[in-house]
Scaffold this active site. Structure first.
Site: not given
Ligand SMILES: NC(=O)c1ccc[n+]([C@@H]2O[C@H](COP(=O)([O-])OP(=O)(O)OC[C@H]3O[C@@H](n4cnc5c(N)ncnc54)[C@H](OP(=O)(O)O)[C@@H]3O)[C@@H](O)[C@H]2O)c1
Length: 311
Positions: A171, A184
Site C-alpha cells: 500500500s 496497518y
C-alpha cells in the site's frame, strides 16, 4: 589533487557507472501470461477479484484463494465465460495447514506455479489504544506473516523451474505512514521491506519480486464515507479494475515497484521522502480527532456485528 576532489570525482564516476549498468543491463526474460499458473489470495472480492479476471482474460490459469467459498465460486462463474481453467481453493491464510494445502493442490493440478499474488489483507483504522489485541495479531498475520509463509512454500517449485514472479500487494500507506492506521501501516512497511530483501536474495535465480503499492481504491476496505472524504481532499480513488490492468502493464514492462494514486498521492509520497517534517505538518492539519473518529466508525459497526466483520 586534494582528497575532496577525488571524492567528488569518484562519486560522480560511481553514479555514472550505476546508470550505465542499469541502462545496458539485459532485459529480463519476457513474462508470458498465457497458460501461466497464478495463485491469488483474497480473490473473493476487491482487488484480488479484479486480478483474477484480468489474468484469466489473458489466458492464465488462475487459482483463487480466500475464506468465502461462495464468493470464490461466483468469481469462477464470472471467469467461465472466457476461461475454463479455474481452481478454487477455499483458504484462510492465517492457517499454515491451509496454506500448505493451497500450494499442494495447485502443484498436483498444474505441476507448477508461475505467479503468486499475496493480496489478502485487512485494515484497522483509528486510535491504536482502541484496537482489539486479537484482531491486531490477526491483521499482522494476514497482511505480513501469511504472505511470507506462502512465498516460502511457493519458492521451491519456482527455484526449480528457474522462473516465477511474486507480487506483494502492499500500500502507499506502507511508504507514507498515516496517523489513522499505525498498525496497518506497520504491516505494509514490513511487506515492502520483505520484498526488497527477498529481491536481493533471489538475484540471478530467475524469480522476480514485485511490490505493488495501491493508493485509495474503491473496495469494501474503504467505506463510502472515507472515499468521499479523501476525494474532497483531492485524492483519486482508483477502481480495482484499473489497479489490476495497470499492474499487468507494469509487470510486462519489468517494473519492480508499481505505484498508484494520482498527483496528490504522488506529491504526498515525494514530501514524505524528501521533506518529512512538512508531511508531518500536513497530517497534523488534515487528520483531526473528528477524522480519526470517522475512520473508527466501520470498526465500531464490525464490533456490533461480528458476523459482518471482514477480518
Ligand atoms: N482498498 C484500498 O484502498 C487499498 C489501498 C492500498 C492497499 N490495499 C491492499 O489491497 C489488498 C486487497 O484489498 P481490497 O481493497 O481488495 O480489500 P477487500 O475488498 O476487503 O478484499 C480483501 C480480500 O482479502 C481476503 N482475506 C482477508 N482475510 C483473509 C484471510 N484470513 N484468509 C484469506 N483471505 C483473506 C478477503 O477474502 P475473504 O473474506 O473471503 O477471506 C478478500 O478477498 C489488501 O492487501 C489491501 O491492504 C487496498
Amino acid at each position: 589533487m586534494g582528497r575532496f576532489r577525488w571524492f567528488v570525482l569518484g562519486s560522480a564516476a560511481s553514479v555514472a557507472a550505476y546508470w550505465l549498468v542499469r541502462y545496458l543491463r539485459p532485459e529480463h526474460s519476457p513474462l508470458v501470461l498465457k497458460q501461466a499458473v497464478v495463485i491469488i489470495t483474497g480473490a473473493s472480492a476487491g482487488i484480488g477479484r479484479a486480478y483474477a479476471l484480468a489474468f484469466a482474460r489473458r489466458g492464465a490459469r488462475v487459482v483463487l484463494a480466500a475464506r468465502r467459498a461462495d464468493l470464490l465460486e461466483a468469481v469462477r462463474a464470472e471467469i467461465a465465460t472466457y476461461a475454463a481453467d479455474v481452481l478454487c481453493v477455499p483458504t484462510d491464510v492465517n492457517d499454515d495447514a491451509q496454506l500448505e494445502r493451497l500450494v499442494r493442490t495447485t502443484l498436483e493440478r498444474y505441476g507448477r506455479i508461475d505467479i503468486l499474488i499475496n493480496n489478502a489483507g485487512v485494515v484497522m483504522q483509528g486510535m491504536l489504544h482502541n484496537h482489539d489485541p486479537q484482531r491486531v495479531r490477526a491483521m499482522v498475520n494476514t497482511n505480513l506473516a501469511a504472505a511470507i509463509n506462502l512465498t516460502r512454500l511457493c519458492l521451491p517449485s519456482m527455484l526449480a523451474q528457474r522462473s516465477g514472479t511474486i507480487l506483494n500487494i502492499s500500500s502507499v500507506g506502507g511508504a507514507v505512514p498515516n496517523a489513522t492506521t499505525p498498525a496497518y501501516t506497520a504491516t505494509k512497511a514490513g511487506l515492502n521491506a520483505f520484498s526488497s530483501a527477498l529481491r536481493r536474495q533471489l538475484e540471478g535465480t530467475g524469480v522476480r519480486v514485485v511490490t505493488v503499492l495501491p493508493a485509495y481504491t474503491d473496495t469494501d476496505m474503504l467505506s463510502p464515507v472515507i472515499q468521499d472524504y479523501v476525494r474532497n481532499l483531492g485524492f483519486t480513488v482508483d477502481t480495482p479494475y484499473y489497479v489490476a490492468e495497470h499492474t499487468i502493464d507494469a509487470l510486462l514492462k519489468g517494473e519492480q515497484e508499481i505505484w498508484f494514486g494520482g498527483f496528490t498521492t504522488r506529491a504526498v509520497a515525494w514530501l514524505e521522502r524528501h521533506v518529512p517534517f512538512l508531511s508531518t505538518l500536513l497530517q497534523r492539519w488534515l487528520i483531526t480527532p473528528e477524522v480519526i473518529a470517522m475512520m473508527e466508525e466501520p470498526l465500531v459497526a464490525q464490533k456490533a456485528d461480528p458476523q459482518g466483520a471482514q477480518q
